[in-house]
Design a protein around this motif. Structure first.
Motif, PDB file in Angstrom:
ATOM      1  N   PRO A  38       0.680  -1.249  -0.155  1.00  0.00           N
ATOM      2  CA  PRO A  38       0.216   0.058  -0.134  1.00  0.00           C
ATOM      3  C   PRO A  38       0.843   1.249   0.089  1.00  0.00           C
ATOM      4  O   PRO A  38       2.032   1.416   0.486  1.00  0.00           O
ATOM      5  CB  PRO A  38      -0.747   0.023   1.385  1.00  0.00           C
ATOM      6  N   TYR A  53       2.725   2.575   3.102  1.00  0.00           N
ATOM      7  CA  TYR A  53       3.459   1.557   3.925  1.00  0.00           C
ATOM      8  C   TYR A  53       4.725   2.232   4.470  1.00  0.00           C
ATOM      9  O   TYR A  53       5.320   1.701   5.530  1.00  0.00           O
ATOM     10  CB  TYR A  53       3.641   0.252   3.083  1.00  0.00           C
ATOM     11  N   ASN A  99      -2.850  -8.386   1.037  1.00  0.00           N
ATOM     12  CA  ASN A  99      -2.953  -6.997   1.641  1.00  0.00           C
ATOM     13  C   ASN A  99      -2.889  -6.925   3.084  1.00  0.00           C
ATOM     14  O   ASN A  99      -2.513  -6.039   3.735  1.00  0.00           O
ATOM     15  CB  ASN A  99      -4.203  -6.617   1.417  1.00  0.00           C
ATOM     16  N   GLY A 116      -6.017  -2.746   2.780  1.00  0.00           N
ATOM     17  CA  GLY A 116      -4.821  -1.742   2.414  1.00  0.00           C
ATOM     18  C   GLY A 116      -5.466  -0.328   2.139  1.00  0.00           C
ATOM     19  O   GLY A 116      -4.827   0.861   1.959  1.00  0.00           O
ATOM     20  N   ALA A 138      -4.568  -2.154  -2.131  1.00  0.00           N
ATOM     21  CA  ALA A 138      -3.223  -2.637  -2.676  1.00  0.00           C
ATOM     22  C   ALA A 138      -3.503  -3.759  -3.706  1.00  0.00           C
ATOM     23  O   ALA A 138      -2.860  -3.624  -4.699  1.00  0.00           O
ATOM     24  CB  ALA A 138      -2.670  -2.817  -1.329  1.00  0.00           C
TER      25      ALA A 138
END
Ligand SMILES: Nc1nc2c(ncn2[C@@H]2O[C@H](COP(=O)(O)OP(=O)(O)OP(=O)(O)O)[C@@H](O)[C@H]2O)c(=O)[nH]1
Ligand SMILES: [Mg+2]
Length: 252
Positions: free
Chosen positions: A6, A9, A38, A106, A221
């Motif tokens: 994602p 992150y 995810n 995500g 994501a």
């Protein structure tokens, strides 16, 4: 198979942004069904903010439970009735003073947890709802399907605003924090994602303090949305009508 991390992150993890001076503990509850690609980054980021990490799994068949256990989460199987039932199970199982709900796909950034819990920690709110209208979203407006969802969501928000005399901007986001005692007192009943508006309406009608904070929603994501307006729109309308006009709050 390529797995995308994602976008959020690589943001720095800052658990020190939660004021721990009053000793309140935080349970992060992640409802998930078949989100294995995810889930790992969500749990790795979320656990830094959590005293307790719960994954409520909808009988996933993709290794989700193994990932959750590896990340130190307590894994609980839901009863197969949907995300709302999973959230209700999370409320029953969690032990923290403050519960934070984060989707597993995500789209929610766990680094928003300090901002979500801050008004509760400060004693200024009982329930804090993340707002995509204040914080933006990568995928509210781009396609016809997203437009229909946004339109429906705005109609629901306006209905709540004008009947409850509030000025909310987003009543459908799954990213929220709530005092555990308050969540239990709401007597939640919805089995599907209509639980988000049920939580908002019951919080207001029971006289608890609800505030919104800006949270950005990211594109999921990996994988595709499982949400189909055509399957659920009537359940959203019915639950809106029911909790606004039929359901009666019990005295606290
Ligand atoms: N435990 C459990 N989790 C679920 C269930 N259905 C959905 N979820 C999870 O709840 C979160 C939100 O799911 P949905 O809003 O239904 O769908 P979505 O596919 O993320 O679709 P978008 O709304 O487009 O983001 C995700 O983390 C899902 O994995 C379920 O039946 N049980
Ligand atoms: Mg999602």
């Amino acid at each position: 198979m390529t797995i995308q991390l994602p976008q959020w992150y690589h943001r720095p993890v800052r658990p020190d942004r939660i004021d721990r001076s009053r000793g309140q503990t935080v349970s992060v509850i992640v409802p998930t069904r078949n989100e294995a690609p995810n889930l790992l980054p969500v749990l790795v980021a979320a656990r830094a903010y959590a005293d307790e990490l719960l994954v409520i799994d909808g009988h996933s068949t993709d290794g989700t439970r193994e990932i959750a256990v590896a990340c130190g989460a307590r894994v609980i199987l839901d009863d197969g009735r949907g995300k709302g039932a999973a959230i209700r199970r999370g409320i029953a199982e969690a032990r923290g003073d403050i519960l934070v709900f984060v989707d597993a796909d995500g789209s929610h950034d766990p680094h928003d947890i300090p901002a979500l819990v801050a008004p509760i920690v400060a004693g200024e709110a009982d329930h804090v709802s993340g707002s995509r209208m204040l914080g933006g979203s990568d995928e509210l407006h781009a396609t016809l399907h997203q437009f229909v969802r946004l339109f429906g969501s705005q109609v629901i928000t306006l209905s709540i605003n004008y009947t409850q005399n509030v000025r909310l901007t987003d009543c459908q986001n799954g990213l929220r924090a709530i005092r555990r005692e308050v969540a239990a007192a709401l007597g939640l009943a919805e089995n599907i994602t209509t639980i988000e508006q049920e939580m908002i309406i019951k919080t207001l009608r029971l006289g608890y303090r609800l505030v919104e904070v800006a949270t950005h929603e990211y594109r999921r994501a990996n994988g595709e949305s499982n949400f189909r307006v055509i399957d659920v729109w009537h359940r959203y309308l019915w639950s809106l009508f029911y909790y606004l006009f039929v359901w009666r709050p019990r005295a606290k």
